[in-house]
Design a protein around this motif. Structure first.
Motif, PDB file in Angstrom:
ATOM      1  N   TYR A 183      -1.822   8.430  -2.816  1.00 51.62           N
ATOM      2  CA  TYR A 183      -2.185   8.363  -1.549  1.00 51.62           C
ATOM      3  C   TYR A 183      -3.400   7.409  -1.114  1.00 51.62           C
ATOM      4  CZ  TYR A 183       1.847  11.005  -0.108  1.00 51.62           C
ATOM      5  OH  TYR A 183       3.092  11.483   0.074  1.00 51.62           O
ATOM      6  N   ALA A 184      -4.380   7.187  -2.004  1.00 52.39           N
ATOM      7  CA  ALA A 184      -5.597   6.632  -1.810  1.00 52.39           C
ATOM      8  C   ALA A 184      -5.471   5.069  -1.090  1.00 52.39           C
ATOM      9  CB  ALA A 184      -6.476   6.322  -2.680  1.00 52.39           C
ATOM     10  N   THR A 186       0.893  -1.165   0.049  1.00 49.84           N
ATOM     11  CA  THR A 186       0.058  -0.043   0.065  1.00 49.84           C
ATOM     12  C   THR A 186       0.757   1.336   0.037  1.00 49.84           C
ATOM     13  OG1 THR A 186      -0.194  -0.235   2.316  1.00 49.84           O
ATOM     14  CG2 THR A 186      -1.848  -1.022   1.009  1.00 49.84           C
ATOM     15  N   VAL A 241      -6.301  11.910   4.419  1.00 49.03           N
ATOM     16  CA  VAL A 241      -7.383  12.012   3.497  1.00 49.03           C
ATOM     17  C   VAL A 241      -8.134  13.029   3.719  1.00 49.03           C
ATOM     18  CG1 VAL A 241      -9.656  11.071   2.682  1.00 49.03           C
ATOM     19  CG2 VAL A 241      -7.466   9.648   2.485  1.00 49.03           C
ATOM     20  N   ASN A 259      -4.090  12.201  -5.094  1.00 52.75           N
ATOM     21  CA  ASN A 259      -5.299  11.389  -4.352  1.00 52.75           C
ATOM     22  C   ASN A 259      -5.161   9.666  -4.965  1.00 52.75           C
ATOM     23  OD1 ASN A 259      -6.422  13.384  -3.079  1.00 52.75           O
ATOM     24  ND2 ASN A 259      -7.582  13.783  -4.880  1.00 52.75           N
ATOM     25  N   ILE A 260      -4.783   9.556  -5.976  1.00 49.50           N
ATOM     26  CA  ILE A 260      -4.394   8.147  -6.571  1.00 49.50           C
ATOM     27  C   ILE A 260      -3.336   7.546  -6.048  1.00 49.50           C
ATOM     28  CG2 ILE A 260      -3.717   6.665  -8.703  1.00 49.50           C
ATOM     29  CD1 ILE A 260      -6.653   7.564  -8.773  1.00 49.50           C
ATOM     30  N   LEU A 302      -5.121   4.174   2.868  1.00 44.58           N
ATOM     31  CA  LEU A 302      -6.456   3.911   3.496  1.00 44.58           C
ATOM     32  C   LEU A 302      -6.505   2.610   3.920  1.00 44.58           C
ATOM     33  CD1 LEU A 302      -8.846   6.293   1.860  1.00 44.58           C
ATOM     34  CD2 LEU A 302      -8.175   6.659   4.132  1.00 44.58           C
ATOM     35  N   SER A 334       2.606   6.010  -3.003  1.00 44.34           N
ATOM     36  CA  SER A 334       2.837   7.125  -2.482  1.00 44.34           C
ATOM     37  C   SER A 334       4.652   7.483  -2.553  1.00 44.34           C
ATOM     38  CB  SER A 334       2.379   7.403  -1.109  1.00 44.34           C
ATOM     39  OG  SER A 334       2.654   6.373  -0.204  1.00 44.34           O
TER      40      SER A 334
END
Length: 148
Positions: A126-127, A6, A104, A123-124, A130, A10
């Motif tokens: 770092y999403a 994940t 977020v 956003n893509i 989550l 980032s």
């Protein structure tokens, strides 16, 4: 494996900034991060540390999370204690969940000087963070149940 991966998007986003690949941010954003300059070192260190912590999630599903590897002096071949690993992984679960939600929330409520595609790319990238906490929590519970 998902918990360990994940962080990759980032980290790649941060490293792109360091090497000068445009990511759609305004110059004021780069200045605020201190890039180029000492901020670049911080972005590299942050990427390496986050990847190191993410890599540790593999220990919850691999053999080296149950028995100390041969290359560790004094501990090699001994069983890894379950309770400290579970507690640390549990704290990591809480920390990564809070971090993901806080990031977020901050991103959606911050006034960033970025282009539309730059905001989309951010956003893509770092999403997936989550998912880091919940996935780490799942493998932590699995590790504890399997080892006790």
């Amino acid at each position: 494996m998902g918990a360990a991966l994940t962080n990759v998007p980032s980290a790649l986003w941060r490293l792109a900034i360091v090497v000068g690949i445009p990511v759609g941010l305004a110059q004021s954003e780069y200045d605020q991060m201190g890039v180029p300059g000492w901020g670049s070192l911080w972005l590299v260190v942050l990427s390496l540390v986050s990847e190191l912590f993410a890599f540790l999630a593999f220990g919850l599903v691999q053999g080296w999370g149950e028995v100390w590897p041969r290359w560790i002096p004094y501990l090699r071949g001994r069983p890894v204690p379950v309770l400290p690993v579970t507690v640390l992984a549990g704290l990591g679960t809480v920390a990564t969940t809070v971090y993901g939600v806080a990031f977020v929330y901050t991103t959606f409520h911050a006034e960033m000087a970025a282009s539309a595609w730059g905001t989309w790319l951010l956003n893509i990238a770092y999403a997936p963070l989550l998912l880091w906490g919940p996935l780490l929590g799942a493998v932590t519970v699995h590790y504890y149940r399997r080892r006790r």
